[in-house]
Every structure is written in structure tokens, then in C-alpha cells.
Design an enzyme around this catalytic site. Structure first.
Site: not given
Length: 357
Positions: A27, A40, A83, A123, A141
Site C-alpha cells: 500500500w 489502515e 483478523l 486517525y 496512532d
């Protein structure tokens, strides 16, 4: 908190370090806001080494906003499986549909519009608009909190309203607005690779000469955290019930963990419970009353599964029944060989891997 003179030489030093040390990630070197967004969200609670495979798999199936928006939620959850934090997958899906409906299928460029999307906070919005279009919004972050907390020796807890405001102000001051995207990537990478939580090698840090945490002699005292998350313990007893080549699945639709995923019929207890005690519960009677002879072919030891704010202790019972009662009809009856087609929590997935169908 000590003071430190703001100078863009610090940002330039961090960026120079980044150019030499950055990881080659799929990315990076792209300005596609969709791919930045997906990366993200995946990396918010997942290490890069683990997230790479999930990112490639997810992007492979949903390469753009339209494909994600038009997919069914269960398929999205299936591609997110493993995940955790499944509310994020649901939010991705809802946000993609919102972009299709309200922005003509084009990812919005305005920070406030990005911030309005489901599941996107300050964020993530800052990461998207700065990395895609170089807009001057700092990303903050966990890694950036650590870099800022040590560099400025911030003694105000970052997980308080006052602390968040201070860190946001410092992030804006340190950022070179003309190179916002590059600066943000460099700050996150510095925290991930160099300014690590434990035993940072400060002597090779590009900003050590002006880092107040390093100069204090104990950089690991920063940043300061005030709140500790309360951990809830729960006890799950799962029943993998076979009947005529099929098994039963339950769809978690309530506002609890794993919303939208599938699991086996569950009896939750207030403490660790043995089989004899389970057999005496009303829930057990509901499951198996009128099912004829019950054959328990296996039982696992109690396994521990850790979530962010919960610890689950689970046992699995593999059962075969002779008849289907009315209570079991409320579950989804599916051929055993089709169970792996459903999105399930990692806890269930691990059991299935150890129990070939």
C-alpha cells in the site's frame, strides 16, 4: 512536560531515516484512497507481517469501492475471518455503500466527508487524506503517540481528553505541512521499527539529540497511560451437533462480540463447568430433549482465547443425535462439508482445523 523548540529539521531527519529504512509494503507508493483505507483498518490491531496476507486476499476479492459495496455482508466477514474486530469489517461494508450512495462511488477528498464515513475516526481520516492527497492532517496512532510522548517528554496521560488535545497540537507543530503524507508515514514507521515500546535502540535514532525522553535517561517512561482496560472473563461450551450428514450453526446477531458471524450452539456459564454440570442445565435440556440416543464422540480441554477486553474459556463437545427436536430447528442446518463456507470466529476456526470435516 518539558518544552522543545519546534523545527522542521526534526521532520526532515525522520523522513530521511524513513527513506533508508522503510519496509516495502503493497500500500506504499500508491495514492489510491481505497487501498490506503483498507490497509489502515487492517493494521489498526494487526502486525504488518500478519496483515499482508489478509490485505492481499481482501483486495483481491474487493479491489474497489463498488465491489465491496455490492457484496453481501456475510461474504465480507468471511474474507475478514481471522483478523478479529469484525465490527470493522461491517463498518467497511457500510462505508463503501455510503460512498456509492452519497459520493457517486468516488472516495471523498474532503477530510470532514471522510470523517463522516462509518468506522472512520480522526486517525484513519488523516491517514487517508494525507497519504492520498498530501493534505496537512497529522496521523496519531499508537506508534506516533510513543514517538511524540518521548520526543517531548509528555507527562500527561495520552488516554485522557487533555492528553489527546496536547498530543494533537504537538503532532501539528512537528509536521511539515508541505510533505504531510511523507511525514506521517515516516512517523508511523519510526514508532514501529525504531522507537519501539521496550528496549528502543535510542543511540541510532535520527532525533535522539533533541529527544527529551532520551535526554531524561529513561525514555520508556513515556508516553504515560492513565486507564487500564477492565477484562471480563466468559465461559463458553460449544456443541458441534451432527445429524444425517449435517450440523447446526447459530448466527450471532446481537450486540456482542462477533456480531454477524456463525458459531455452534452455545451454552455460556458464569464459571468453568464440567460436563456433568452442563448436563443439568436448562439449556442442555433444550438442545437435546427428544433427540433420541446421544453419542458424544469427543470433548476438548478448556482453551483460552484472549480478546481486547475479554478472556474466553471454551470447551467443544462433538455430538451425534438420532432425531431433530423443535428447538434445534431455530439453528441453521447445513451440510457438514459446507461449514467452512461460513464466516466464523477464530476460536471456531481453530477447532475446525483440528477436527477435519
Amino acid at each position: 512536560m518539558c518544552s522543545n523548540k519546534i523545527d522542521y529539521q526534526d521532520s526532515r531527519a525522520i523522513v530521511a531515516w524513513f527513506e533508508k529504512n522503510k519496509r516495502d509494503l503493497p500500500w506504499r507508493n500508491v495514492n489510491d484512497p481505497y487501498k490506503i483505507w483498507i490497509s489502515e483498518i487492517i493494521l489498526q490491531q494487526t502486525r504488518v507481517v500478519q496483515g499482508l496476507a489478509y490485505y492481499s486476499r481482501f483486495i483481491g476479492r474487493f479491489p474497489d469501492i463498488r465491489s465491496l459495496a455490492e457484496a453481501g455482508q456475510e461474504e465480507v466477514l468471511k474474507y475478514w475471518q481471522g483478523l478479529g474486530y469484525y465490527s470493522r469489517a461491517r463498518n467497511l461494508h457500510e462505508a463503501a455503500k455510503s460512498i456509492q450512495l452519497n459520493f457517486g462511488g468516488v472516495f471523498p477528498r474532503r477530510y470532514d466527508d471522510v470523517l463522516s464515513l462509518k468506522g472512520i475516526g480522526k486517525y484513519t481520516a488523516a491517514a487517508i487524506v494525507s497519504l492520498a492527497w498530501n493534505q496537512p492532517y497529522p496521523v496519531i496512532d499508537g506508534n506516533v503517540y510513543r514517538v511524540l510522548g518521548r520526543f517531548f517528554a509528555v507527562d500527561v496521560p495520552f488516554d485522557t481528553g487533555k492528553g489527546k488535545k496536547i498530543f494533537e497540537e504537538l503532532a501539528y507543530l512537528l509536521m511539515d505541512a508541505q510533505h504531510a503524507g511523507l511525514h506521517n508515514q515516516a512517523m508511523m514507521e519510526l514508532g514501529a521499527l525504531q522507537c519501539v515500546p521496550r528496549s528502543p535502540d535510542c543511540y541510532i535514532c535520527p532525533i535522539k539529540k533533541r529527544c527529551l525522553g532520551f535526554l531524561s535517561g529513561n525514555p520508556q517512561q513515556f508516553p504515560v497511560r492513565q486507564h487500564k482496560n477492565k477484562v471480563r472473563e466468559r465461559f463458553f461450551n460449544y456443541f458441534f451437533i451432527f445429524y444425517e450428514g449435517s450440523a447446526y450453526l447459530s448466527h450471532r446477531s446481537n450486540k456482542d462480540i462477533w456480531q454477524g458471524l456463525f458459531e455452534f450452539p452455545l451454552i455460556e456459564t458464569s464459571r468453568s463447568t464440567n460436563f456433568e454440570e452442563i448436563c443439568r442445565t436448562v439449556e442442555f435440556n433444550d438442545l437435546f430433549s427428544g433427540t433420541g440416543e446421544i453419542s458424544f464422540s469427543s470433548q476438548t480441554d478448556e482453551v483460552k482465547h484472549v480478546l481486547t477486553h475479554q478472556i474466553l474459556y471454551a470447551r467443544f463437545y462433538q455430538v451425534e443425535i438420532q432425531k431433530e427436536n423443535s428447538f434445534l430447528k431455530k439453528y441453521l442446518k447445513t451440510p457438514v462439508e459446507k461449514i467452512n463456507d461460513f464466516a466464523v470466529p477464530k476460536l471456531i476456526q481453530r477447532f475446525l482445523l483440528s477436527c477435519p470435516l
